[in-house]
Design a protein around this motif. Structure first.
Motif, PDB file in Angstrom:
ATOM      1  N   ILE A 145       0.839  -1.203   0.000  1.00  7.12           N
ATOM      2  CA  ILE A 145       0.000   0.000   0.000  1.00  7.12           C
ATOM      3  C   ILE A 145       0.874   1.254   0.000  1.00  7.12           C
ATOM      4  CG2 ILE A 145      -1.698   1.322   1.329  1.00  7.12           C
ATOM      5  CD1 ILE A 145      -2.825  -1.392   2.301  1.00  7.12           C
ATOM      6  N   VAL A 146       1.912   1.264   0.819  1.00  6.71           N
ATOM      7  CA  VAL A 146       2.840   2.402   0.850  1.00  6.71           C
ATOM      8  C   VAL A 146       3.466   2.622  -0.519  1.00  6.71           C
ATOM      9  CG1 VAL A 146       5.062   3.197   1.751  1.00  6.71           C
ATOM     10  CG2 VAL A 146       3.347   2.293   3.316  1.00  6.71           C
ATOM     11  N   ARG A 147       3.894   1.537  -1.150  1.00 10.74           N
ATOM     12  CA  ARG A 147       4.519   1.666  -2.473  1.00 10.74           C
ATOM     13  C   ARG A 147       3.563   2.299  -3.481  1.00 10.74           C
ATOM     14  NH1 ARG A 147       6.513  -3.650  -5.605  1.00 10.74           N
ATOM     15  NH2 ARG A 147       4.261  -4.013  -5.501  1.00 10.74           N
ATOM     16  N   ALA A 148       2.297   1.900  -3.430  1.00 12.90           N
ATOM     17  CA  ALA A 148       1.316   2.500  -4.332  1.00 12.90           C
ATOM     18  C   ALA A 148       1.079   3.967  -3.991  1.00 12.90           C
ATOM     19  CB  ALA A 148       0.007   1.719  -4.271  1.00 12.90           C
ATOM     20  N   LEU A 149       0.976   4.294  -2.710  1.00 16.16           N
ATOM     21  CA  LEU A 149       0.715   5.675  -2.287  1.00 16.16           C
ATOM     22  C   LEU A 149       1.867   6.604  -2.646  1.00 16.16           C
ATOM     23  CD1 LEU A 149      -0.861   5.106   1.240  1.00 16.16           C
ATOM     24  CD2 LEU A 149      -2.041   5.871  -0.837  1.00 16.16           C
ATOM     25  N   ALA A 150       3.073   6.076  -2.696  1.00 21.77           N
ATOM     26  CA  ALA A 150       4.243   6.904  -2.993  1.00 21.77           C
ATOM     27  C   ALA A 150       4.195   7.501  -4.395  1.00 21.77           C
ATOM     28  CB  ALA A 150       5.522   6.081  -2.826  1.00 21.77           C
ATOM     29  N   MET A 151       3.330   6.943  -5.249  1.00 22.25           N
ATOM     30  CA  MET A 151       3.177   7.475  -6.607  1.00 22.25           C
ATOM     31  C   MET A 151       2.075   8.538  -6.689  1.00 22.25           C
ATOM     32  SD  MET A 151       5.468   6.151  -8.486  1.00 22.25           S
ATOM     33  CE  MET A 151       4.879   6.423 -10.158  1.00 22.25           C
ATOM     34  N   HIS A 152       1.462   8.859  -5.568  1.00 16.06           N
ATOM     35  CA  HIS A 152       0.389   9.862  -5.509  1.00 16.06           C
ATOM     36  C   HIS A 152      -0.724   9.590  -6.525  1.00 16.06           C
ATOM     37  CE1 HIS A 152       2.589  12.458  -2.723  1.00 16.06           C
ATOM     38  NE2 HIS A 152       3.664  12.188  -3.431  1.00 16.06           N
ATOM     39  N   PRO A 153      -1.272   8.380  -6.513  1.00 15.04           N
ATOM     40  CA  PRO A 153      -2.330   8.083  -7.483  1.00 15.04           C
ATOM     41  C   PRO A 153      -3.622   8.817  -7.157  1.00 15.04           C
ATOM     42  CG  PRO A 153      -2.164   6.321  -5.883  1.00 15.04           C
ATOM     43  CD  PRO A 153      -1.028   7.263  -5.590  1.00 15.04           C
ATOM     44  N   LYS A 154      -4.434   9.044  -8.181  1.00 15.86           N
ATOM     45  CA  LYS A 154      -5.759   9.605  -7.971  1.00 15.86           C
ATOM     46  C   LYS A 154      -6.733   8.528  -7.483  1.00 15.86           C
ATOM     47  CE  LYS A 154      -5.469  13.257 -11.480  1.00 15.86           C
ATOM     48  NZ  LYS A 154      -6.082  13.822 -12.712  1.00 15.86           N
ATOM     49  N   LEU A 155      -6.396   7.289  -7.825  1.00 15.85           N
ATOM     50  CA  LEU A 155      -7.275   6.164  -7.538  1.00 15.85           C
ATOM     51  C   LEU A 155      -6.418   4.983  -7.105  1.00 15.85           C
ATOM     52  CD1 LEU A 155     -10.194   4.876  -7.900  1.00 15.85           C
ATOM     53  CD2 LEU A 155      -9.450   4.286 -10.203  1.00 15.85           C
ATOM     54  N   LEU A 156      -6.844   4.275  -6.058  1.00 18.63           N
ATOM     55  CA  LEU A 156      -6.081   3.143  -5.560  1.00 18.63           C
ATOM     56  C   LEU A 156      -6.954   1.895  -5.629  1.00 18.63           C
ATOM     57  CD1 LEU A 156      -3.398   2.250  -4.354  1.00 18.63           C
ATOM     58  CD2 LEU A 156      -4.241   2.896  -2.092  1.00 18.63           C
ATOM     59  N   CYS A 157      -6.413   0.856  -6.286  1.00 22.37           N
ATOM     60  CA  CYS A 157      -7.137  -0.401  -6.469  1.00 22.37           C
ATOM     61  C   CYS A 157      -6.486  -1.509  -5.655  1.00 22.37           C
ATOM     62  CB  CYS A 157      -7.125  -0.815  -7.942  1.00 22.37           C
ATOM     63  SG  CYS A 157      -7.909   0.345  -9.073  1.00 22.37           S
ATOM     64  N   TYR A 158      -7.320  -2.398  -5.108  1.00 25.60           N
ATOM     65  CA  TYR A 158      -6.830  -3.528  -4.329  1.00 25.60           C
ATOM     66  C   TYR A 158      -7.443  -4.815  -4.881  1.00 25.60           C
ATOM     67  CZ  TYR A 158      -6.412   0.192  -0.730  1.00 25.60           C
ATOM     68  OH  TYR A 158      -6.164   1.352  -0.033  1.00 25.60           O
ATOM     69  N   ASP A 159      -6.616  -5.846  -5.033  1.00 25.49           N
ATOM     70  CA  ASP A 159      -7.106  -7.154  -5.454  1.00 25.49           C
ATOM     71  C   ASP A 159      -7.055  -8.101  -4.259  1.00 25.49           C
ATOM     72  OD1 ASP A 159      -7.958  -9.336  -6.869  1.00 25.49           O
ATOM     73  OD2 ASP A 159      -6.081  -9.655  -7.951  1.00 25.49           O
ATOM     74  N   GLU A 160      -8.227  -8.431  -3.711  1.00 28.96           N
ATOM     75  CA  GLU A 160      -8.351  -9.352  -2.576  1.00 28.96           C
ATOM     76  C   GLU A 160      -7.378  -9.003  -1.437  1.00 28.96           C
ATOM     77  OE1 GLU A 160     -10.683 -11.419  -2.301  1.00 28.96           O
ATOM     78  OE2 GLU A 160     -11.309 -12.141  -4.256  1.00 28.96           O
ATOM     79  N   PRO A 161      -7.488  -7.814  -0.855  1.00 32.14           N
ATOM     80  CA  PRO A 161      -6.501  -7.374   0.132  1.00 32.14           C
ATOM     81  C   PRO A 161      -6.515  -8.136   1.448  1.00 32.14           C
ATOM     82  CG  PRO A 161      -8.321  -5.825   0.044  1.00 32.14           C
ATOM     83  CD  PRO A 161      -8.514  -6.784  -1.096  1.00 32.14           C
ATOM     84  N   THR A 162      -7.573  -8.923   1.712  1.00 31.21           N
ATOM     85  CA  THR A 162      -7.633  -9.645   2.990  1.00 31.21           C
ATOM     86  C   THR A 162      -7.529 -11.152   2.817  1.00 31.21           C
ATOM     87  OG1 THR A 162     -10.057  -9.801   2.919  1.00 31.21           O
ATOM     88  CG2 THR A 162      -9.101  -7.852   3.970  1.00 31.21           C
TER      89      THR A 162
END
Length: 211
Positions: A145-162
């Motif tokens: 999640i941190v790695r994705a946030l570091a790119m400052h996306p407008k939208l964040l997608c998760y595939d089966e996060p739990t």
């Protein structure tokens, strides 16, 4: 705001997604639920640009947008994969700073400073110099999640996060997603976990396998 209009995807002549229409408002959480094989992950891959579509169109903030061909897509739509996809030969810090320095052209110092702030935000202080094999499943999930946030996306997608997490870690991921919502992050979550989906969703899309 992300809009999907008539999105269609086929594999070997079989229709997996059939004219999907969908709107995700800024700062909202959409959960995509349904049985295995119904096309949940396929839809997420189309939204994130990892798969092209056979029909339909995307609009982002009212402007036509093709996730599959957008060159700056990592900075528009972030993805947290089910298997995390961390580089095993890189430390946590290196995993997080790689894309910002290579794609966003940030200096190493700037990327590292921001990475450490994000790691602290997600309770990963002291883990920056560890390698993925030294982390628990929940820690790997947070690093992804941190790695994705570091790119400052407008939208964040998760595939089966739990999918691989015990109940305590499931609640932890749930809280992270809700905290990001409070910060204004638009999120799309594919999950088979209905209680989890219901607890985080502003809207829910149920997909069913095609006959």
């Amino acid at each position: 705001m992300l809009e999907l209009k008539g999105i269609t995807k086929k594999f070997d002549g079989k229709t997996i997604l059939d004219k999907i229409n969908l709107t995700v408002s800024d700062g909202q959480i959409l959960t995509i639920v349904g049985p295995s094989g119904a096309g949940k992950t396929t839809l997420l891959r189309c939204i994130s640009g990892l798969a092209s579509v056979d029909g339909g169109s995307f609009m982002l903030d009212g402007v036509a947008f093709d996730p599959a061909t957008n060159r700056d897509n990592d900075a528009v739509i972030g993805v947290v994969f089910q298997d995390f996809q961390l580089f095993p030969n890189l430390t946590v810090l290196q995993n997080v700073t790689l894309a910002p320095t290579m794609v966003l052209k940030k200096s190493a110092a700037e990327a590292e400073q921001e990475a450490r702030q994000l790691l602290k935000q997600l309770n990963l202080e002291g883990k920056a110099d560890l390698f993925p094999y030294e982390l628990s499943g929940g820690q790997k999930q947070r690093v992804a999640i941190v790695r994705a946030l570091a790119m400052h996306p407008k939208l964040l997608c998760y595939d089966e996060p739990t999918s691989a997490l015990d109940p305590d870690l499931r609640r932890e991921v749930e809280q992270i997603i809700l905290d990001l919502k409070q910060e204004g992050m638009t999120q799309i979550v594919v999950t088979h976990d209905m209680p989890f989906a219901e607890s985080i969703a502003d809207q829910m899309l149920r997909v069913e396998p095609k006959a």
